[in-house]
Design an enzyme around this catalytic site. Sequence first.
Site, mmCIF file in Angstrom:
data_model
loop_
_atom_site.group_PDB
_atom_site.id
_atom_site.type_symbol
_atom_site.label_atom_id
_atom_site.label_comp_id
_atom_site.label_asym_id
_atom_site.label_seq_id
_atom_site.Cartn_x
_atom_site.Cartn_y
_atom_site.Cartn_z
ATOM 1 N N PHE A 1 0.864 -1.187 0.000
ATOM 2 C CA PHE A 1 0.000 0.000 0.000
ATOM 3 C C PHE A 1 0.893 1.226 0.000
ATOM 4 C CE2 PHE A 1 -2.312 3.601 1.554
ATOM 5 C CZ PHE A 1 -3.460 3.547 0.786
ATOM 6 N N ASP B 1 9.198 2.945 2.199
ATOM 7 C CA ASP B 1 8.000 3.723 2.502
ATOM 8 C C ASP B 1 7.726 3.577 3.998
ATOM 9 O OD1 ASP B 1 5.489 4.718 2.962
ATOM 10 O OD2 ASP B 1 4.579 3.869 1.158
ATOM 11 N N LYS C 1 2.193 11.240 7.279
ATOM 12 C CA LYS C 1 1.324 10.960 8.427
ATOM 13 C C LYS C 1 1.755 11.696 9.709
ATOM 14 C CE LYS C 1 -1.192 7.152 6.636
ATOM 15 N NZ LYS C 1 -0.861 6.011 5.815
HETATM 16 C C1 PLP Z 1 -0.991 6.106 4.297
HETATM 17 C C2 PLP Z 1 0.098 5.554 3.506
HETATM 18 C C3 PLP Z 1 0.441 6.119 2.257
HETATM 19 C C4 PLP Z 1 -0.344 7.228 1.602
HETATM 20 O O1 PLP Z 1 -0.412 8.379 2.361
HETATM 21 P P1 PLP Z 1 -1.536 9.473 2.011
HETATM 22 O O2 PLP Z 1 -1.174 10.635 2.882
HETATM 23 O O3 PLP Z 1 -2.854 8.864 2.390
HETATM 24 O O4 PLP Z 1 -1.445 9.762 0.562
HETATM 25 C C5 PLP Z 1 1.540 5.593 1.602
HETATM 26 N N1 PLP Z 1 2.243 4.568 2.119
HETATM 27 C C6 PLP Z 1 1.926 3.997 3.305
HETATM 28 C C7 PLP Z 1 2.761 2.884 3.826
HETATM 29 C C8 PLP Z 1 0.834 4.465 4.031
HETATM 30 O O5 PLP Z 1 0.506 3.867 5.182
#
Ligand code: PLP
Length: 399
Positions: A140, A225, A254
């Site tokens: 994700f 990520d 985040k």
């Molecule tokens: C939430 C998330 C994203 C995307 O972040 P947004 O601010 O919602 O675009 C990307 N990678 C990971 C691992 C995430 O948990």
Amino acid sequence: MNVQDYIRLEERYGAHNYHPLDVVLTRGEGVWVWDVQGRRYLDCLSAYSAVNQGHCHPKILQTMIEQAQRLTLTSRAFRNDQLALFYEDICKLTRSHKVLPMNSGAEAVETAIKTVRKWGYEVKGVPRDRAEIIVCENNFHGRTITIVGFSTDPRSREGFGPFAPGFKIIPFGDADALEAAITPNTVAFLVEPIQGEAGVIIPPEGYLRRVREICDRHGIMLILDEIQTGLGRTGKLLAEEHEGIEADLTLVGKALSGGFYPISAVLSNQEVMDVLQPGEHGSTFGGNPLACAIARTALKVLIEEGMIENAAEMGAYFLTGLSRIENPHIKEVRGKGLMMAVEFYPEAGGARHYTERLAEHGILCKETHEHTIRFAPPLIITKEQVDWALERIEEVLSA
Ligand SMILES: *Cc1c(COP(=O)(O)O)cnc(C)c1O
């Protein structure tokens, strides 16, 4: 307005791209949130780990108010007096050389993709438009067209094509699969240290160390990520520290604002970022002074208030408690720091009925991929609060 009024309005006018629990929240403080009827809940989702510092952290709030009264947005056409300070703080904290600020997590991912492609053409010598990026099954990384194009979740991608080429998908946690997938045109491997949305999937011990070694040996960039795993969630500032490695590009978002504002960043350990020249990438709001001021304080409280150590300690304690729950439908309990999950066998009929009952008992959490409940409270949670939560979780899950 009562609860049903809010829900009716939202359903009537809003796009139905979410299926939220029917609690209507109006206030938050620390680990707690309150709904419009005055009922209190312990937040075990933390806005998907964006409020690691707890709801409405007073110091971040103070910074936000002060900066909002002074200067909020200049665009990057001009310099502002917060950007440089943010750069220095986050680079020193994460031992990075360079940083590029964006707003959402998905934008940070897109930025990294653009950067490693350009690096591939200019530095590695990959033929034009042939760059390949390797990603993992059940990843994700966000919701843009490029990103959902390399998702393996049908719900994320069906109906949204055509998608961008140049991505290769391999199993998560399998370093041999990575090595086998690399070609002379491979520029990067993009991976989550722990797959969050997939249901807190923790790779085998040593995986990231092997991945680092393979990327080095083949001259490809490792992009981690850490948008969800980063900033203390797993009991370290960055999850990569559990294996003592450093990525070439690290994505954070985040909790970078403690939940106050959309802020993300691409952190670069090598000089790969230098391939970007003026005019080649940007964002109107990226690196704005309000964002930078908020992020500096959000990082500062994370460190100064011992939240990362607390995440390690309380995470271990919470996980032990979850593991003691007796229910034959539970397949596995797993976690690292305060990133935890309880997975049920498919026969249990999905996790949704548990999350609904947990909400009735004052615990807010969300099922992910039907059979798994993720538990990820703010990193400031105390032992007493963990006990309070476990008592209720046990009551619901062992029933
Ligand atoms: C939430 C998330 C994203 C995307 O972040 P947004 O601010 O919602 O675009 C990307 N990678 C990971 C691992 C995430 O948990």
